[in-house]
Write a protein that holds these residues in place. Structure first.
Motif, PDB file in Angstrom:
ATOM      1  N   UNK A 115       0.763  -1.267   0.040  1.00  0.00           N
ATOM      2  CA  UNK A 115      -0.104  -0.026  -0.028  1.00  0.00           C
ATOM      3  C   UNK A 115       0.820   1.360  -0.015  1.00  0.00           C
ATOM      4  N   UNK A 116       1.990   1.193   0.975  1.00  0.00           N
ATOM      5  CA  UNK A 116       2.926   2.287   0.824  1.00  0.00           C
ATOM      6  C   UNK A 116       3.652   2.257  -0.240  1.00  0.00           C
ATOM      7  N   UNK A 117       4.031   3.595  -0.787  1.00  0.00           N
ATOM      8  CA  UNK A 117       4.972   3.346  -2.186  1.00  0.00           C
ATOM      9  C   UNK A 117       6.402   2.969  -1.725  1.00  0.00           C
ATOM     10  N   UNK A 118       7.106   1.985  -2.390  1.00  0.00           N
ATOM     11  CA  UNK A 118       8.364   1.584  -2.246  1.00  0.00           C
ATOM     12  C   UNK A 118       7.999   0.254  -1.105  1.00  0.00           C
ATOM     13  N   UNK A 119       7.127   0.083  -0.677  1.00  0.00           N
ATOM     14  CA  UNK A 119       6.708  -1.149   0.265  1.00  0.00           C
ATOM     15  C   UNK A 119       6.147  -2.285  -0.703  1.00  0.00           C
ATOM     16  N   UNK A 154       3.027   9.334   9.037  1.00  0.00           N
ATOM     17  CA  UNK A 154       1.596  10.014   8.500  1.00  0.00           C
ATOM     18  C   UNK A 154       0.533   9.083   7.970  1.00  0.00           C
ATOM     19  N   UNK A 155      -0.137   9.367   7.088  1.00  0.00           N
ATOM     20  CA  UNK A 155      -1.278   8.510   6.652  1.00  0.00           C
ATOM     21  C   UNK A 155      -0.652   7.485   5.525  1.00  0.00           C
ATOM     22  N   UNK A 156      -0.003   6.587   6.123  1.00  0.00           N
ATOM     23  CA  UNK A 156       0.698   5.647   5.528  1.00  0.00           C
ATOM     24  C   UNK A 156       0.493   4.110   6.048  1.00  0.00           C
ATOM     25  N   UNK A 157       0.318   3.138   5.375  1.00  0.00           N
ATOM     26  CA  UNK A 157       0.325   1.918   6.047  1.00  0.00           C
ATOM     27  C   UNK A 157       1.547   1.414   6.580  1.00  0.00           C
ATOM     28  N   UNK A 158       1.623   0.830   8.062  1.00  0.00           N
ATOM     29  CA  UNK A 158       2.757   0.262   8.320  1.00  0.00           C
ATOM     30  C   UNK A 158       3.082  -1.158   7.583  1.00  0.00           C
TER      31      UNK A 158
END
Length: 392
Positions: free
Chosen positions: A226-230, A276-280
């Motif tokens: 979900x998070x870019x580069x993840x 911030x508003x990013x998935x862990x």
């Protein structure tokens, strides 16, 4: 809205060549990696083939942090044919946070081995557990206890699968491909995405996938997260203690592949830049037994899940290497997570501590998914805790 990745392009057209090089505008003293990561393949071994008879055995172990890996290599005159043919080896535990300088010898005992996809030939990667000066498990050796638990429940035929999430970083510690003076567009288009404006690092990910296959690991799949580069890869199904062995080895391979691309891998569940508003990042763990997988096994799935609630606090302490503190940054009840201080379970609910997939509920048999483990968890500790809570 701006494109998800804001890249500054520089076209260099040498007068003597017709080729065009597309790169990021980058400062070498900031160690920024080139994007795309793909480069001309060179023979790093200068044309030398693997030795026809000798074996380079790379011993790999978990250091005193409980999450970082170390390795060193030795020559063996003939390739071992069983795990007990690898000799116990020592190392300086005072340099890995596992001993003091005045009494630093710490020991490596081989527990599993795999073909080396980098060196090829007879060469092997050897997963080891760490032992102190008295030949007792070190503080971060959770394998010994987990293996004892797995032996006690072996008649249940326990299977595990683990979903390892991670984030790729440039060598300046900033997420790979993120604008250096800002943030990407909000999450949404990146999960399982395709295209240069949605994903970064696929070259590395595919190389890691292939390395796992060549090492004989049970890698199930991979996808952009979900998070870019993840990204995420999945290992399993693995029986008993082999789950921890294979996940640690897959992590080692990921670090080694990333090393060749000049990229850093972090398993931190919530780096500061993503607060911030990013998935862990987590390490969701799937578990089943022969009883759960048999017709009518749903009742055994539900019974096992209910046994996890009384030991929730203990699980949380064991589900990251820092006594649960890392997971507090991630398990907030937002971004597809449960609350760290409350146990919950449900069918198809990704906001619960433990999820029973809808397909399992419909088929009346299968497995459950423990969504609490942190991305930097020790898989030995996690699988051992699940097995212990459900059956011991």
């Amino acid at each position: 809205m701006a494109a998800p990745f804001s890249l500054v392009r520089s076209f260099l057209i040498p007068s003597s060549r017709s080729t065009i090089s597309l790169t990021l505008r980058m400062s070498h003293d900031q160690f920024q990696a080139r994007i795309p990561l793909g480069t001309t393949v060179i023979d790093q071994f200068l044309g030398l083939k693997p030795h026809p008879t000798k074996c380079q055995a790379t011993y790999i172990w978990i250091d005193g942090t409980g999450e970082n890996l170390r390795c060193k290599t030795r020559t063996m005159d003939t390739p071992p044919t069983s795990i007990d043919q690898y000799p116990v080896w020592n190392y300086d535990g005072s340099s890995t946070g596992q001993a003091v300088g005045r009494d630093s010898d710490t020991y490596l005992k081989a527990v599993s081995d795999y073909p080396d996809p980098f060196l090829g030939g007879n060469n092997r990667l050897v997963m080891c557990e760490t032992l102190d000066k008295d030949m007792k498990p070190t503080a971060t050796n959770h394998r010994a206890k987990a293996n004892a638990v797995m032996r006690q429940i072996a008649h249940h035929d326990p299977w595990f699968g683990m979903e390892q999430e991670y984030l790729l970083l440039d060598r300046d510690g900033y997420p790979l491909g993120w604008p250096k003076n800002g943030f990407p567009a909000p999450q949404g288009p990146y999960y399982c995405g395709v295209g240069a404006n949605r994903v970064v690092g696929r070259e590395l990910v595919e190389t890691h996938y292939r390395a796992c296959l060549h090492a004989g690991l049970k890698i199930f799949g991979t996808n952009a997260e979900v998070t870019p580069a993840q990204w995420e890869f999945q290992i399993g199904c693995c029986e008993g203690i082999s789950m921890g062995d294979e996940l640690w080895m897959a992590r080692f391979l990921l670090h080694r592949v990333a090393e060749q691309f000049g990229v850093i891998v972090t398993f931190d569940p919530k780096p500061a830049i993503t607060m911030g508003d990013w998935n862990g990042a987590g390490c969701h763990t799937n578990f089943s037994t022969a009883e759960m997988r048999a017709p009518g096994g749903l009742k055994h799935v539900e019974a096992a899940v209910k046994k996890l609630e009384p030991t929730h606090a203990e699980h949380m302490r064991m589900y990251d290497p820092n006594g649960g503190r890392d997971n507090l940054k991630r398990l907030t009840g937002r971004h597809e997570t449960s609350s760290a201080d409350k146990f919950s379970w449900g069918v198809a609910n990704r906001g619960c501590s433990v999820r029973i997939p809808r397909s399992v509920a419909e088929e009346g048999k299968g497995y459950f998914e423990d969504r609490r483990p942190s991305s930097n968890c020790d898989p030995y500790a996690v699988t051992g805790m699940i097995a212990q809570s459900c059956f011991l």
